[in-house]
Structure formats: C-alpha cells, structure tokens
Design an enzyme around this catalytic site. Sequence first.
Site, mmCIF file in Angstrom:
data_model
loop_
_atom_site.group_PDB
_atom_site.id
_atom_site.type_symbol
_atom_site.label_atom_id
_atom_site.label_comp_id
_atom_site.label_asym_id
_atom_site.label_seq_id
_atom_site.Cartn_x
_atom_site.Cartn_y
_atom_site.Cartn_z
ATOM 1 N N LYS A 1 -1.973 -1.812 -8.575
ATOM 2 C CA LYS A 1 -0.715 -1.529 -7.895
ATOM 3 C C LYS A 1 -1.433 -0.384 -6.607
ATOM 4 O O LYS A 1 -1.166 -0.800 -5.581
ATOM 5 C CB LYS A 1 0.182 -0.739 -8.533
ATOM 6 C CG LYS A 1 1.186 -0.081 -7.474
ATOM 7 C CD LYS A 1 2.377 0.723 -8.462
ATOM 8 C CE LYS A 1 3.219 1.696 -7.738
ATOM 9 N NZ LYS A 1 3.961 2.390 -8.395
ATOM 10 N N ASP B 1 6.056 -2.389 -7.662
ATOM 11 C CA ASP B 1 6.577 -1.110 -8.008
ATOM 12 C C ASP B 1 7.702 -1.466 -8.841
ATOM 13 O O ASP B 1 8.055 -2.515 -8.997
ATOM 14 C CB ASP B 1 6.744 -0.140 -6.950
ATOM 15 C CG ASP B 1 8.005 -0.213 -6.113
ATOM 16 O OD1 ASP B 1 8.158 -1.542 -6.158
ATOM 17 O OD2 ASP B 1 8.435 0.692 -5.582
#
Length: 227
Positions: free
Chosen positions: A126, A145
């Site tokens: 991420k 997310d």
Amino acid sequence: MGTPLDSRQAQAEEVVERLYEEYPDTTISLNFSNRLELLIAVMLSAQCTDERVNKETAHLFEKYETVGEYAEADVDELSEDIGSITYHNSKADYIVSTARTLIEEYDGEVPDKMDELTELKGVGRKTANVVLQHGHDVVEGIVVDTHVQRLSRRLGITEDERPTDIEQDLMGIVPEDDWQQFTHLCISHGRATCTARNPDCDDCVLENVCPSSKLDHEVDLASGEAW
C-alpha cells in the site's frame, strides 16, 4: 452467489464514472514537498488519519530535512516528535531504519521499484503504491486502504477481504487508466457519504447501483437499474 466478472466490470465502470462527477478534483490529502517526505508521511498514515499526520509533519519536516538527519536521529526522540501518531514507537524505528537503508543502498534516494520499496522496513505494498504513484508517477497497482476495502465490498465489486487479494481483484476489474484515481474517489466518498458505521444511502450518488443500500429495492448490477 458471487457476481459474474462482466457484471462486476460494468459495476466498477459505473461507480468510477459517477464518482468522477461527484469528486472531480480529488487527490492525495497528505502534505509533502519531495519523495522522502511523501514516504515518511505515508508510513505515518498507517492506521492514522491524514489530518493527524499533516499536523505532525508540519513541524517534523522542519526539524528533519534530509535523509541523513533521519538516519542519525535518536529513535526515542523521533518517537516523541510524532507522539500523537498511532504506533509512534514502531514507526519511529521504521523511519530511522528506512533512512539508513536509503543511504546505504540507494544513495539517499527513494527507489522507484515496487520490490525495492517493499524491502524497506515498515513499507508494504500500500505504502509503496502511494510513493510510486505520487512520487515517481508510476502506477503499478491500486492503493487499498480502509475506504477502498469497505466501498469495493459494499458495492459488490469484490468479495475478497485481505488488502492484497482485493488489489489483485480490482486490478482485473477497474480500468487501468483509473487505478490511481480509484483510490482517491473511494476515499472522498467514504469520508463524505459511505462511512463505516452510518452510510448515508439517502444522499448517495451510487445508491441505485449498490447492493448494500439500506433503501428498500433490489439492484440489477449489470444494467445499473433499480427495480
């Protein structure tokens, strides 16, 4: 029964189109002025709000201006500097370790490859995706997310639960040209309307194409029509 792939693709395209209209200027909300600051800001943002991170980095980036200063920083002092950030002790250790690795292996520069970024302490896929997209203008995947996880599942675009699996699923469904913006669109909509606890289905631009809508009707995912 899962939604057929072609229907999920149609669903994703419709979602992206509507959210573009609703949030035409959405982008990353973290404050930074260079790749190092971006990397650190994203590392700090794990399980912490961007608003809180921006408050801390406003003074942090004045105190530590170079990768060398982070590499030489006292971990306990750095931890105090970011004291309001979640898991500040661990993150301070990650930042110092990462800064030393950048100096030792990358001449003090933030690398531009996924595998090199994810080898840095405290950096997962991420974080690496955000740094690549906004620091190097390289899009290799989709930043997943909590907002992306929540919305993509509620909207029936994916049934996966793990971020890595969700990303791989979305990459096969969301048009590649929209990979970067898809995250920001989900974040904006997740903050404004599709919140975790009390989604505002009555005022949602996606309501009639959302299988999780609280309103009393069924949705045809293939056509996007309520009936």
